[in-house]
Motif scaffolding. Structure first.
Motif, PDB file in Angstrom:
ATOM      1  N   LEU A 240       0.907  -1.471  -0.087  1.00 40.70           N
ATOM      2  CA  LEU A 240      -0.196  -0.040  -0.457  1.00 40.70           C
ATOM      3  C   LEU A 240       0.791   1.136  -0.286  1.00 40.70           C
ATOM      4  O   LEU A 240       1.102   2.275  -0.933  1.00 40.70           O
ATOM      5  CB  LEU A 240      -0.898   0.181   0.675  1.00 40.70           C
ATOM      6  N   TYR A 241       2.193   1.393   0.909  1.00 39.93           N
ATOM      7  CA  TYR A 241       2.606   2.122   0.497  1.00 39.93           C
ATOM      8  C   TYR A 241       3.703   2.728  -0.587  1.00 39.93           C
ATOM      9  O   TYR A 241       3.063   3.764  -1.316  1.00 39.93           O
ATOM     10  CB  TYR A 241       4.102   2.339   1.384  1.00 39.93           C
ATOM     11  N   THR A 242       4.258   1.662  -1.327  1.00 40.90           N
ATOM     12  CA  THR A 242       4.627   1.666  -2.698  1.00 40.90           C
ATOM     13  C   THR A 242       3.410   1.900  -3.351  1.00 40.90           C
ATOM     14  O   THR A 242       3.946   3.493  -4.624  1.00 40.90           O
ATOM     15  CB  THR A 242       5.129   0.548  -2.901  1.00 40.90           C
ATOM     16  N   LEU A 243       2.244   1.542  -3.433  1.00 39.21           N
ATOM     17  CA  LEU A 243       1.052   1.492  -4.616  1.00 39.21           C
ATOM     18  C   LEU A 243       0.350   3.359  -4.044  1.00 39.21           C
ATOM     19  O   LEU A 243      -0.018   4.207  -4.969  1.00 39.21           O
ATOM     20  CB  LEU A 243       0.233   0.939  -4.395  1.00 39.21           C
ATOM     21  N   ALA A 244       1.027   3.913  -3.069  1.00 33.59           N
ATOM     22  CA  ALA A 244      -0.304   5.467  -2.527  1.00 33.59           C
ATOM     23  C   ALA A 244      -0.209   6.419  -3.932  1.00 33.59           C
ATOM     24  O   ALA A 244      -1.588   7.207  -3.813  1.00 33.59           O
ATOM     25  CB  ALA A 244       0.548   5.927  -1.019  1.00 33.59           C
ATOM     26  N   VAL A 245       0.952   6.013  -4.154  1.00 36.55           N
ATOM     27  CA  VAL A 245       0.668   7.752  -5.333  1.00 36.55           C
ATOM     28  C   VAL A 245       0.720   7.432  -6.873  1.00 36.55           C
ATOM     29  O   VAL A 245       0.564   8.214  -7.822  1.00 36.55           O
ATOM     30  CB  VAL A 245       2.920   8.375  -5.503  1.00 36.55           C
ATOM     31  N   GLY A 246      -0.013   5.767  -7.044  1.00 35.27           N
ATOM     32  CA  GLY A 246      -0.580   5.619  -8.036  1.00 35.27           C
ATOM     33  C   GLY A 246      -2.379   6.016  -8.809  1.00 35.27           C
ATOM     34  O   GLY A 246      -2.322   6.505  -7.706  1.00 35.27           O
ATOM     35  N   HIS A 247      -1.724   5.891  -9.949  1.00 34.38           N
ATOM     36  CA  HIS A 247      -3.731   6.652 -10.503  1.00 34.38           C
ATOM     37  C   HIS A 247      -4.515   5.040 -10.844  1.00 34.38           C
ATOM     38  O   HIS A 247      -3.536   4.446 -11.299  1.00 34.38           O
ATOM     39  CB  HIS A 247      -3.071   7.856 -11.397  1.00 34.38           C
ATOM     40  N   ALA A 248      -5.694   5.727 -11.179  1.00 33.87           N
ATOM     41  CA  ALA A 248      -6.452   4.594 -11.313  1.00 33.87           C
ATOM     42  C   ALA A 248      -7.293   5.124 -12.037  1.00 33.87           C
ATOM     43  O   ALA A 248      -7.711   6.234 -11.336  1.00 33.87           O
ATOM     44  CB  ALA A 248      -6.725   3.456 -10.217  1.00 33.87           C
ATOM     45  N   ALA A 255      -5.412  -0.385  -5.441  1.00 32.01           N
ATOM     46  CA  ALA A 255      -4.937  -0.844  -3.889  1.00 32.01           C
ATOM     47  C   ALA A 255      -4.301   0.312  -3.149  1.00 32.01           C
ATOM     48  O   ALA A 255      -4.618  -0.044  -2.332  1.00 32.01           O
ATOM     49  CB  ALA A 255      -3.776  -2.176  -3.906  1.00 32.01           C
ATOM     50  N   GLY A 256      -4.281   1.350  -3.745  1.00 29.36           N
ATOM     51  CA  GLY A 256      -3.037   2.584  -3.173  1.00 29.36           C
ATOM     52  C   GLY A 256      -4.289   3.035  -3.139  1.00 29.36           C
ATOM     53  O   GLY A 256      -5.639   3.287  -2.692  1.00 29.36           O
ATOM     54  N   GLY A 257      -3.642   4.587  -3.609  1.00 34.59           N
ATOM     55  CA  GLY A 257      -4.658   5.667  -3.118  1.00 34.59           C
ATOM     56  C   GLY A 257      -4.782   6.912  -2.118  1.00 34.59           C
ATOM     57  O   GLY A 257      -3.694   5.927  -1.521  1.00 34.59           O
ATOM     58  N   PRO A 258      -5.798   8.019  -2.340  1.00 38.33           N
ATOM     59  CA  PRO A 258      -5.945   8.530  -0.792  1.00 38.33           C
ATOM     60  C   PRO A 258      -5.673   7.655   0.254  1.00 38.33           C
ATOM     61  O   PRO A 258      -5.051   8.551   1.164  1.00 38.33           O
ATOM     62  CB  PRO A 258      -7.261   9.709  -0.898  1.00 38.33           C
ATOM     63  N   SER A 259      -6.775   6.473   0.619  1.00 37.18           N
ATOM     64  CA  SER A 259      -7.064   6.613   1.276  1.00 37.18           C
ATOM     65  C   SER A 259      -5.557   5.308   2.016  1.00 37.18           C
ATOM     66  O   SER A 259      -5.749   4.974   3.179  1.00 37.18           O
ATOM     67  CB  SER A 259      -8.409   4.796   1.379  1.00 37.18           C
ATOM     68  N   ALA A 260      -4.791   5.223   1.646  1.00 35.20           N
ATOM     69  CA  ALA A 260      -3.684   4.093   1.492  1.00 35.20           C
ATOM     70  C   ALA A 260      -3.463   4.520   3.262  1.00 35.20           C
ATOM     71  O   ALA A 260      -2.861   2.835   4.215  1.00 35.20           O
ATOM     72  CB  ALA A 260      -2.385   4.316   0.826  1.00 35.20           C
ATOM     73  N   ALA A 261      -2.615   5.580   3.716  1.00 30.78           N
ATOM     74  CA  ALA A 261      -2.278   5.648   4.982  1.00 30.78           C
ATOM     75  C   ALA A 261      -2.797   5.695   6.505  1.00 30.78           C
ATOM     76  O   ALA A 261      -2.700   4.844   7.114  1.00 30.78           O
ATOM     77  CB  ALA A 261      -1.987   7.665   4.777  1.00 30.78           C
ATOM     78  N   LEU A 262      -4.636   5.322   5.898  1.00 27.85           N
ATOM     79  CA  LEU A 262      -5.526   5.623   6.771  1.00 27.85           C
ATOM     80  C   LEU A 262      -5.218   4.408   6.698  1.00 27.85           C
ATOM     81  O   LEU A 262      -5.464   2.780   8.354  1.00 27.85           O
ATOM     82  CB  LEU A 262      -6.632   6.109   6.477  1.00 27.85           C
ATOM     83  N   ARG A 263      -5.542   3.557   6.083  1.00 28.03           N
ATOM     84  CA  ARG A 263      -5.587   1.932   5.770  1.00 28.03           C
ATOM     85  C   ARG A 263      -4.166   1.024   6.350  1.00 28.03           C
ATOM     86  O   ARG A 263      -4.220   0.068   6.814  1.00 28.03           O
ATOM     87  CB  ARG A 263      -5.338   1.057   4.740  1.00 28.03           C
TER      88      ARG A 263
END
Length: 303
Positions: A240-248, A255-263
């Motif tokens: 999730l940390y690696t994919l947090a900056v990814g776009h979809a 799997a990542g996205g804006p909610s990655a840090a909270l998750r």
């Protein structure tokens, strides 16, 4: 007539205002997201049914209400002749109830159709620029930015960027893929469409406004829990940390996205799942148990 209108009005207010407000402030919802999603779905169902009953409670006399209730409980649908002989208030109440129920259903269908068209366009693009990898069971897209997402529905598929393949270890990539397959297996796009439909039909209603934000996050957490059955917490959190900056795409689950840090914080923070689940289940059951006798008593009283 007053006592007849109180139960559906109270249910509509509880499901549309009070319970959603409590859900977004409760801590147990993020620890047991599947239970929380069930609560949101029940609120939507109860609100729609209660709002549909209100016109009949306002327009029809008590005797007519009891006759309709007895017919419904006996599972004895009215004959075509009885429907043709319905009075004007009965016809107006029936039409109003159907309109109230049709609004969220039509919004749900519209959301599904819109998302399906968008996913179909993206699928056609993937056929041109993507490459299916049978080892991963996913379509690999040439993009240096790390991203893993899925397109649910009939043409379901999981998409992985080349950047994610190069940056993630095999176990981390498997964790991210398990997360996306959980979305597909759980048909999570249906709940997203339902939340979007309520948000479009009842934009000022707390149930719709709060649920539109809460439901997608809870679905991500539910998919995380499903992925944790086959991987460690550290592997999923690192992915999730690696994919947090990814776009979809907007219609995809990423799997990542804006909610990655909270998750990530949720995944790495130990908790005891039984305690909040039990507390939430007791709260929901108690509320239903307290309201059900009131509804039955008021409906049974003579008008």
């Amino acid at each position: 007539m007053t006592h007849h209108i109180l139960p559906p009005l109270g249910l509509a207010l509880a499901a549309g205002l009070l319970i959603p407000w409590l859900l977004v402030r409760a801590r147990w919802t993020q620890q047991v997201p599947r239970l929380a999603l069930t609560a949101w779905a029940l609120c939507g169902t109860v609100f729609a049914l209660s709002a549909a009953v209100l016109p009949a409670q306002l327009l029809l006399p008590g005797r007519t209400l009891h006759r309709i209730t007895d017919t419904a409980l006996a599972l004895d649908p009215p004959s075509p002749g009885r429907l043709a002989d319905a009075s004007l208030p009965e016809a107006v109440a029936a039409v109003a109830a159907l309109v109230v129920l049709a609004l969220p259903v039509a919004g749900f269908a519209r959301e599904l159709l819109r998302a399906r068209r968008a996913r179909a366009r993206h699928t056609e693009l993937l056929r041109l620029v993507g490459r299916y990898d049978p080892a991963l069971g996913a379509t690999v897209l040439a993009d240096a930015r790390p991203a893993v997402y899925c397109l649910p529905g009939r043409a379901r598929r999981v998409v992985v960027s080349s950047g994610a393949v190069s940056l993630l270890t095999d176990r981390q990539l498997a964790a991210a893929l398990s997360h996306e397959r959980a979305h597909i297996a759980g048909r999570h796009h249906l709940l997203v469409a339902a939340a979007g439909a309520y948000g479009a039909v009842f934009p000022r209603l707390p149930l719709a406004r709060l649920g539109r934000k809460a439901v997608p996050l809870l679905l991500e957490m539910a998919a995380d829990d499903r992925a944790l059955r086959a991987c460690s917490r550290e592997e999923l959190a690192t992915a999730l940390y690696t994919l947090a900056v990814g776009h979809a795409p907007r219609e995809a689950f990423a799997a990542g996205g804006p909610s990655a840090a909270l998750r990530m914080r949720r995944i790495l923070t130990p908790f005891h799942p039984g305690h909040p689940a039990l507390r939430g289940a007791i709260a929901v059951t108690s509320a239903v148990g307290a309201i059900a006798p009131l509804v039955m008593a008021c409906c049974a009283l003579p008008g």
